[in-house]
Design an enzyme around this catalytic site. Structure first.
Site, PDB file in Angstrom:
ATOM      1  N   SER A 180      -1.520   8.204 -10.378  1.00  0.00           N
ATOM      2  CA  SER A 180      -1.179   7.692  -9.106  1.00  0.00           C
ATOM      3  C   SER A 180       0.163   7.270  -9.264  1.00  0.00           C
ATOM      4  CB  SER A 180      -1.953   6.597  -8.595  1.00  0.00           C
ATOM      5  OG  SER A 180      -1.428   6.111  -7.303  1.00  0.00           O
ATOM      6  N   TYR A 227      -5.754  -2.440  -8.623  1.00  0.00           N
ATOM      7  CA  TYR A 227      -5.414  -0.902  -8.880  1.00  0.00           C
ATOM      8  C   TYR A 227      -4.144  -0.685  -9.310  1.00  0.00           C
ATOM      9  CZ  TYR A 227      -5.487   4.148  -7.279  1.00  0.00           C
ATOM     10  OH  TYR A 227      -5.418   5.393  -7.234  1.00  0.00           O
ATOM     11  N   LYS A 279      -3.508   1.595 -12.910  1.00  0.00           N
ATOM     12  CA  LYS A 279      -2.943   2.908 -12.941  1.00  0.00           C
ATOM     13  C   LYS A 279      -1.501   2.670 -13.873  1.00  0.00           C
ATOM     14  CE  LYS A 279      -5.610   5.539 -10.396  1.00  0.00           C
ATOM     15  NZ  LYS A 279      -6.140   6.761 -11.226  1.00  0.00           N
TER      16      LYS A 279
END
Length: 336
Positions: A139, A152, A156
């Protein structure tokens, strides 16, 4: 990809679901890994309809022993694994102080360690054969973070560092096994309907938004050409990352001001809405959520930058466009 064995984690919905269909259309044997059986069974039907062969393997990617068992089953039924795609994740939309320690650990266990567990299982089988490819679905938030998604973003970022280290080790060994990352922009998936959220309003992807099929095409392409270290999907992804590299403080200021509203709709959040942090919402009493979310009206179906990134002659033009985006973000950040 016809006849090749592909393992896909996070295959029951969202990007993983779209990737499953794309590999099915290539005639691949696709092993579908996720927690929710309803979504997996629906994904299997779509793979078969597209022309591939599907194997449903329910598994929680946070459990390394179960991941190894899943890999053993795949090779027993479908044969040697040629491609392993890591796409499973979970998240929490909330300010960092509002995320409980066990919730943060759960996001990290699935979104980061799930990739580690999948990569380990893949390499244990690929390295002795000196053949295979691992594709990490990354991402833009793995390089340029946003507020309200600390767990998150951290996971990532960790995936990028972990993957780079593994790639170096494989090169040192002169291994033919390849590892690549596909960095995604905001995608119209069901995650905004089933991720745990403590925001006052309903969560949404940060515009511009792309349909899951855009990501799926990039993942299939990366699986075919895994020697390249990284692929980027969407000019906005490249532009944001470049802005973060060239003007990180200004971009952080800009996102601190705009990131809250950009990740919420005008609709009030439902109190105690169901979520999938601990248990899948497409379990025995749940329903299939499919690949697409509820932001289809604004989601783009193609990304010119992704096409350009595949062709060296067009890459310089795409990079120039990305630099323009970076400068624009820098200017906007400086004004806030």
């Amino acid at each position: 990809m016809a006849g090749r064995t592909v393992v896909l984690t996070g295959a029951s919905a969202g990007v993983g679901r779209a990737v499953a269909r794309a590999f099915g259309a290539q005639g691949a044997n696709v092993a579908l890994l996720a927690r929710g059986r309803r979504g997996l069974e629906a994904a299997a039907a779509e793979v078969e309809e597209a022309g591939g062969h599907a194997l449903v393997v329910p598994v929680d990617m946070a459990l390394p022993s179960r991941v190894e068992e899943a890999a053993d089953r795949v090779e027993k039924v479908l044969g040697p694994i040629d491609v392993w795609v890591n796409a499973a994740f979970t998240s929490v939309f909330a300010r960092f102080p509002d995320v409980a320690p066990d919730e943060y650990a759960r996001v990290t266990s699935v979104t980061y360690l799930g990739f580690v567990n999948g990569t380990r299982a893949a390499l244990r089988r690929m390295r002795p054969r000196d053949s295979g490819a691992v594709v990490q679905v990354g991402s833009a938030l793995g390089e340029a973070s946003v507020p309200l998604q600390a767990a998150y973003c951290g996971a990532k970022h960790a995936i990028n560092g972990f993957t780079a280290a593994v790639r170096m080790e494989l090169r040192h060994e002169r291994s033919a096994v390849a590892v690549t990352v596909v960095q995604l922009p905001a995608v119209n998936t069901p995650q905004f309907s089933w991720v745990l959220s403590r925001l006052p309003r309903r969560p949404r992807p940060v515009a511009p938004v792309y349909q899951p099929e855009v990501a799926a095409r990039a993942v299939v392409y990366a699986a075919r050409h895994p020697r390249r270290a990284e692929y980027r999907v969407g000019a906005s992804t490249a532009g944001t990352v470049l802005a973060h590299r060239f003007a990180p403080a200004l971009l952080d200021r800009y996102l601190a001001r705009t990131g809250y509203d950009a990740q919420q709709t005008d609709e009030r959040a439902r109190p105690a809405a169901p979520h999938n942090l601990w248990e899948p919402l497409d379990g025995p009493d749940g329903r299939d959520y499919g690949a697409e979310g509820s932001f289809g009206e604004e989601a783009a179906e193609r990304s010119p930058y992704t096409v350009a990134a595949r062709h060296p002659l067009l890459l310089s033009a795409a990079t120039g466009a990305a630099l323009v985006t970076a400068r624009a973000l820098r200017t906007r950040a400086a004004r806030t």
